[in-house]
Design a protein around this motif. Sequence first.
Motif, PDB file in Angstrom:
ATOM      1  N   SER A  31       0.827  -1.217   0.000  1.00 46.61           N
ATOM      2  CA  SER A  31       0.000   0.000   0.000  1.00 46.61           C
ATOM      3  C   SER A  31       0.858   1.263   0.000  1.00 46.61           C
ATOM      4  O   SER A  31       0.327   2.367   0.039  1.00 46.61           O
ATOM      5  CB  SER A  31      -0.909  -0.011   1.225  1.00 46.61           C
ATOM      6  OG  SER A  31      -0.162  -0.350   2.385  1.00 46.61           O
ATOM      7  N   HIS A 126     -11.340  -5.295   4.450  1.00 46.43           N
ATOM      8  CA  HIS A 126     -10.847  -4.071   5.100  1.00 46.43           C
ATOM      9  C   HIS A 126     -11.729  -3.681   6.278  1.00 46.43           C
ATOM     10  O   HIS A 126     -12.934  -3.895   6.255  1.00 46.43           O
ATOM     11  CB  HIS A 126     -10.798  -2.915   4.092  1.00 46.43           C
ATOM     12  CG  HIS A 126     -10.073  -1.721   4.619  1.00 46.43           C
ATOM     13  ND1 HIS A 126     -10.702  -0.570   5.026  1.00 46.43           N
ATOM     14  CD2 HIS A 126      -8.741  -1.526   4.831  1.00 46.43           C
ATOM     15  CE1 HIS A 126      -9.792   0.301   5.465  1.00 46.43           C
ATOM     16  NE2 HIS A 126      -8.604  -0.258   5.348  1.00 46.43           N
ATOM     17  N   THR A 182      -7.584  -5.588   1.141  1.00 49.25           N
ATOM     18  CA  THR A 182      -6.167  -5.245   1.282  1.00 49.25           C
ATOM     19  C   THR A 182      -5.210  -6.376   0.949  1.00 49.25           C
ATOM     20  O   THR A 182      -4.004  -6.154   0.903  1.00 49.25           O
ATOM     21  CB  THR A 182      -5.870  -4.826   2.731  1.00 49.25           C
ATOM     22  OG1 THR A 182      -6.197  -5.937   3.558  1.00 49.25           O
ATOM     23  CG2 THR A 182      -6.663  -3.625   3.156  1.00 49.25           C
ATOM     24  N   HIS A 210      -6.516  -0.549  -3.502  1.00 44.57           N
ATOM     25  CA  HIS A 210      -5.203  -1.105  -3.828  1.00 44.57           C
ATOM     26  C   HIS A 210      -4.904  -1.078  -5.319  1.00 44.57           C
ATOM     27  O   HIS A 210      -3.767  -0.878  -5.731  1.00 44.57           O
ATOM     28  CB  HIS A 210      -5.096  -2.542  -3.297  1.00 44.57           C
ATOM     29  CG  HIS A 210      -4.476  -2.595  -1.944  1.00 44.57           C
ATOM     30  ND1 HIS A 210      -3.145  -2.856  -1.752  1.00 44.57           N
ATOM     31  CD2 HIS A 210      -4.993  -2.355  -0.724  1.00 44.57           C
ATOM     32  CE1 HIS A 210      -2.871  -2.803  -0.464  1.00 44.57           C
ATOM     33  NE2 HIS A 210      -3.979  -2.508   0.191  1.00 44.57           N
ATOM     34  N   LYS A 236      -1.785   4.621  -3.116  1.00 42.37           N
ATOM     35  CA  LYS A 236      -1.158   3.303  -3.263  1.00 42.37           C
ATOM     36  C   LYS A 236      -0.614   3.143  -4.685  1.00 42.37           C
ATOM     37  O   LYS A 236       0.349   3.810  -5.043  1.00 42.37           O
ATOM     38  CB  LYS A 236      -2.163   2.215  -2.881  1.00 42.37           C
ATOM     39  CG  LYS A 236      -2.665   2.368  -1.428  1.00 42.37           C
ATOM     40  CD  LYS A 236      -3.600   1.277  -1.016  1.00 42.37           C
ATOM     41  CE  LYS A 236      -3.981   1.359   0.456  1.00 42.37           C
ATOM     42  NZ  LYS A 236      -5.086   2.245   0.751  1.00 42.37           N
ATOM     43  N   ARG A 377       2.805  -9.942   4.011  1.00 41.98           N
ATOM     44  CA  ARG A 377       2.322  -9.316   2.787  1.00 41.98           C
ATOM     45  C   ARG A 377       3.439  -8.490   2.161  1.00 41.98           C
ATOM     46  O   ARG A 377       4.135  -7.746   2.851  1.00 41.98           O
ATOM     47  CB  ARG A 377       1.123  -8.435   3.143  1.00 41.98           C
ATOM     48  CG  ARG A 377       0.311  -7.950   1.972  1.00 41.98           C
ATOM     49  CD  ARG A 377      -0.871  -7.096   2.438  1.00 41.98           C
ATOM     50  NE  ARG A 377      -0.415  -5.876   3.076  1.00 41.98           N
ATOM     51  CZ  ARG A 377      -1.075  -4.714   3.050  1.00 41.98           C
ATOM     52  NH1 ARG A 377      -2.233  -4.628   2.427  1.00 41.98           N
ATOM     53  NH2 ARG A 377      -0.593  -3.650   3.661  1.00 41.98           N
TER      54      ARG A 377
HETATM   55  N1  DSN Z   1      -3.411   0.336   5.386  1.00 42.50           N
HETATM   56  C1  DSN Z   1      -3.931  -0.074   4.109  1.00 42.50           C
HETATM   57  C2  DSN Z   1      -3.158  -1.246   3.572  1.00 42.50           C
HETATM   58  O1  DSN Z   1      -2.019  -1.374   3.929  1.00 42.50           O
HETATM   59  O2  DSN Z   1      -3.671  -2.018   2.798  1.00 42.50           O
HETATM   60  C3  DSN Z   1      -5.370  -0.343   4.135  1.00 42.50           C
HETATM   61  O3  DSN Z   1      -6.052   0.727   4.674  1.00 42.50           O
END
Ligand code: DSN
Length: 448
Positions: A31, A126, A182, A210, A236, A377
């Motif tokens: 993100s 989310h 997310t 995203h 993002k 992630r």
């Molecule tokens: N904080 C964001 C992410 O990392 O996907 C979502 O709000």
Amino acid sequence: MTMLHEHDNELATLISQEQERQKLQLQLIPSENYVSKNVLEAVGSVVMNKYSEGQPRKRYYQGNDNIDGIELLAKKRALELYGLDPEEWDVNVQAVTGSVANLAVLSALLEPGDRILSMYLYDGGHLSHGWQLPDGKKVSFSSRIFDVSYYQVDKQSERFDYNEIERIAQEVKPKLIISGGTAYPPEIDYERMAHIAHEVGAYYLSDIAHEAGLVAAGVNAAPFPYADVVTMTTRKTLRGPVGAMIFSRREDNQSYHSREGFNDRINRAVFPGLQGGPMNHSIAGIAACLKEASTNEFRSYAKQVVSNAIFLASELDGYGFHIVSGGTEKHLILIDLQNKNTRGRNFAIALEEANIITNANTHPNEQGSPFYPSGLRLGTPAVTSRGMKEPEMEKIASWINTIGGIVNGMPLKLGEFSKELEKEKTTLHQIAHEVAQMTANFPVPGID
Ligand code: DSN
């Protein structure tokens, strides 16, 4: 920063250190990204001095001619970027973040107590889609206002089973269905989600926070032909400032509430419903990033983001990491670490020691908690903004594998883990040094 260093060295030093950190380390949180100097300049401009409650040409305060021009420019560029007809679609650029944008949509289209159907948080949903804990504790504000049901991914394929989502929708009869989140690496079938929603008389909200940049570049499919409302953040993959956009159809064909357009209700939900004066500096930054996102250069960038992610996922798969959903079609990769005898947080701490920044994350077969999950992630938007390609992804995968070998089998409890990790500092710092050598060759947009 010269002025700030002179007048407030304490603050300026912290900002400078953060700048150096962003240059030195590999930013692999999906993100996060690097904005351009244009965006930084727009966000740091005097437009933040102005209050401008209301809509362009319909403000509560005088002196807003230039602010109107900026907001109208951002709206025009947003609709053009996604190929939307202004007669059919409107876009609100005032919501301060994606969560606020989602709350605005829910409060505009629903009544308190109405039912929402959204993706389960552990599977990649989310918070703002209405999260409550399995014990019933309502974590997000939307879950306190609305009655939330969830759909999950199929536990084997770790992908959506749309027939199952349809079955749940028909059983719980929501007033609104949300897709997006997310940590769901495959593309979403927006047409099918819209069909499922409209079949049960529900609105369809597609949250592409995203994927916003990938959709703009045509690298991922767009939800606009099917969704009633589309929300996104601008920071993002779109490579803009902190901010959000809400695209809504001018006509409400579902007529669940009234014949009034979605857009009027949504605009009112943002202001005066949830916010006061908009962040004009963010809106200026959004306008700047939208211009950049309409270029061929950005389209090549977005394509490379996905190529890098696919390549990195396949390298990690080759090292025996369990890649959730079997790979990725986007910018993000989710790893289930259960076969590596570690937790996401432990692994992320060890990676940070080696200048590799990732985040611990839940995954569809999660046994832990969101703070201490067994997933990790990763994403490629920021490293691709620096110009990194497949050869760098190969190197990154190999570092991650080496560190995976180090943490495999270490105590899970963080105190004991830290003590064990201390013994591996030489290897981790050697990797940190190699990372620094690599990042030094890739300039950072907005900084270098
Ligand atoms: N904080 C964001 C992410 O990392 O996907 C979502 O709000």
